[in-house]
Design an enzyme around this catalytic site. Structure first.
Site, PDB file in Angstrom:
ATOM      1  CE  LYS A  79      45.036  36.081 -15.331  1.00 15.93           C
ATOM      2  NZ  LYS A  79      43.973  35.077 -15.154  1.00 15.93           N
ATOM      3  CB  ILE A 149      42.574  35.668  -2.683  1.00  9.50           C
ATOM      4  CG1 ILE A 149      41.479  36.219  -3.606  1.00  9.50           C
ATOM      5  CG2 ILE A 149      42.000  34.629  -1.714  1.00  9.50           C
ATOM      6  CD1 ILE A 149      40.346  36.966  -2.932  1.00  9.50           C
ATOM      7  CG  ASP A 191      40.764  26.469 -17.352  1.00 11.04           C
ATOM      8  OD1 ASP A 191      40.927  25.232 -17.465  1.00 11.04           O
ATOM      9  OD2 ASP A 191      41.718  27.259 -17.252  1.00 11.04           O
ATOM     10  CG  ASN A 196      42.139  27.999 -12.874  1.00  9.92           C
ATOM     11  OD1 ASN A 196      43.194  28.572 -12.604  1.00  9.92           O
ATOM     12  ND2 ASN A 196      41.826  27.619 -14.092  1.00  9.92           N
ATOM     13  CG  ASP A 208      42.675  31.255 -14.858  1.00  3.52           C
ATOM     14  OD1 ASP A 208      42.559  32.176 -15.681  1.00  3.52           O
ATOM     15  OD2 ASP A 208      43.477  30.306 -15.004  1.00  3.52           O
TER      16      ASP A 208
HETATM   17  N1  LIG Z   1      43.281  37.612  -6.719  1.00  5.99           N
HETATM   18  C1  LIG Z   1      44.330  36.841  -6.432  1.00  5.99           C
HETATM   19  N2  LIG Z   1      44.869  36.842  -5.200  1.00  5.99           N
HETATM   20  C2  LIG Z   1      45.926  36.055  -4.912  1.00  5.99           C
HETATM   21  N3  LIG Z   1      46.526  35.244  -5.801  1.00  5.99           N
HETATM   22  C3  LIG Z   1      46.042  35.216  -7.053  1.00  5.99           C
HETATM   23  C4  LIG Z   1      44.917  35.986  -7.441  1.00  5.99           C
HETATM   24  N4  LIG Z   1      44.655  35.743  -8.744  1.00  5.99           N
HETATM   25  C5  LIG Z   1      45.569  34.859  -9.140  1.00  5.99           C
HETATM   26  N5  LIG Z   1      46.409  34.505  -8.139  1.00  5.99           N
HETATM   27  C6  LIG Z   1      47.543  33.567  -8.213  1.00  5.99           C
HETATM   28  O1  LIG Z   1      48.078  33.606  -9.520  1.00  5.99           O
HETATM   29  C7  LIG Z   1      47.969  32.324 -10.132  1.00  5.99           C
HETATM   30  C8  LIG Z   1      47.627  32.486 -11.608  1.00  5.99           C
HETATM   31  O2  LIG Z   1      46.384  33.124 -11.748  1.00  5.99           O
HETATM   32  P1  LIG Z   1      45.387  32.715 -12.902  1.00  5.99           P
HETATM   33  O3  LIG Z   1      45.083  31.263 -12.811  1.00  5.99           O
HETATM   34  O4  LIG Z   1      44.260  33.664 -12.873  1.00  5.99           O
HETATM   35  O5  LIG Z   1      46.291  33.050 -14.178  1.00  5.99           O
HETATM   36  P2  LIG Z   1      46.740  32.150 -15.430  1.00  5.99           P
HETATM   37  O6  LIG Z   1      47.600  32.972 -16.287  1.00  5.99           O
HETATM   38  O7  LIG Z   1      45.568  31.509 -16.020  1.00  5.99           O
HETATM   39  O8  LIG Z   1      47.653  31.111 -14.785  1.00  5.99           O
HETATM   40  P3  LIG Z   1      47.828  29.625 -15.283  1.00  5.99           P
HETATM   41  O9  LIG Z   1      48.213  29.690 -16.720  1.00  5.99           O
HETATM   42  O10 LIG Z   1      48.899  29.159 -14.355  1.00  5.99           O
HETATM   43  O11 LIG Z   1      46.494  28.970 -15.062  1.00  5.99           O
HETATM   44  C9  LIG Z   1      46.936  31.575  -9.329  1.00  5.99           C
HETATM   45  O12 LIG Z   1      47.155  30.208  -9.344  1.00  5.99           O
HETATM   46  C10 LIG Z   1      47.112  32.158  -7.942  1.00  5.99           C
HETATM   47  O13 LIG Z   1      48.162  31.490  -7.281  1.00  5.99           O
HETATM   48 MG   LIG Z   2      44.979  29.481 -13.820  1.00  8.57          MG
END
Ligand SMILES: Nc1ncnc2c1ncn2[C@@H]1O[C@H](COP(=O)(O)OP(=O)(O)OP(=O)(O)O)[C@@H](O)[C@H]1O
Ligand SMILES: [Mg+2]
Length: 266
Positions: A79, A149, A191, A196, A208
């Protein structure tokens, strides 16, 4: 082609493109990331954590998530918080009031690094409390590496993207999450929604968590009530017989939510 098929097709095309580029991973890194982030990824490669970085799983408001591979062949989720985003401004309140981040420095970069570190720490804390979250591996500035995941380059879907066969069972597991998070990790997600929660091996996995706060945070009760309301709204829409917001709040905390908490305003 259905939407799902188009999505799958898009993923395949992306994967092919990345595979082609993978012959020279550094080239990919240079073309996708800014200089500083590229250097961080190279650092993580030299540290023996990331072997390859591949396709983009998601481009969110605050971060992009990439698929990666470690040196044992394990899949990783990487991330990368954007260092240029106005969205972060609204996030001050989640860090303020958290004793773990007392000495943080103001200024955009350091704030984003703190935010990434907060997600790492929160994941660790939840993981130690045996809550189903991705296992965090390392955080370096704005880059967080965690357990992927999913399987074979296919990330698990969000629960909202799945036709849940037994939504009441999943609801019960989410309720269990609320209790464990409160009692064992002494935290609030802050959140929580169908956006999420991933669905993997027929169970929910919570993601998240950068904005999650400790119970001592001044807004923790409001965040908890809002999380409950979100989850009940979603599972209610799936015709699950949900525990009313107020009742669930009382069960989790042992206290009655005040009108102010229930108004979900700060
Ligand atoms: N550990 C993981 N394994 C697989 N997919 C993941 C993982 N972490 C995040 N994702 C994917 O990435 C997406 C975004 O992750 P996350 O919600 O943590 O970030 P975000 O920047 O807050 O995104 P958003 O603004 O869209 O909420 C998730 O919806 C999921 O599809
Ligand atoms: Mg998210």
């Amino acid at each position: 082609m259905s939407d799902k098929e188009i999505d799958r097709f898009d993923v395949k095309v992306d994967q092919e493109r990345i595979r082609e580029k993978d012959r020279d991973t550094l080239k990919v890194i240079e073309s996708v990331f800014d200089f500083q982030t590229s250097m961080l990824i190279v650092k993580l490669m030299n540290k023996g954590i990331i072997k390859d970085i591949g396709f983009c799983i998601s481009t969110g408001k605050e971060a992009n998530v990439y698929h990666g591979v470690g040196y044992k062949g394990e899949e990783l989720a990487i991330k990368i918080y954007r260092t240029t985003t106005a969205e972060f401004k609204r996030n001050w309140m989640y860090v303020e009031g958290d004793p773990r981040f007392k000495g943080y420095k103001k200024g955009t970069y350091s704030f984003i690094y703190t935010w990434a570190r907060k997600e790492y720490k929160n994941l660790k804390r939840m993981n130690s409390a045996k809550i189903r979250v991705p296992v965090p591996i390392i955080v370096e500035k704005n880059v967080l590496v965690m357990e992927f995941i999913g399987k074979k380059e296919r990330a698990a879907p969000l629960i909202r993207e799945v036709n849940l066969r037994k939504p009441h069972k999943i609801y019960a597991q989410v309720i269990d999450f609320f209790f464990k998070l409160h009692e064992d990790a002494t935290m609030v997600h802050a959140d929580l929604s169908e956006y999420n929660i991933l669905f993997y091996q027929k169970k929910p996995i919570f993601i998240d968590v950068s904005q999650a706060v400790l119970l001592g945070h001044p807004y923790a009760p409001v965040f908890l009530y809002r999380d409950i309301a979100n989850i009940n709204r979603y599972f209610g829409s799936l015709r699950v017989d949900v525990i009313p917001n107020k009742e669930l709040y009382e069960q989790i905390t042992g206290t009655v939510p005040s009108p102010k908490i229930m108004s979900m305003e700060f």
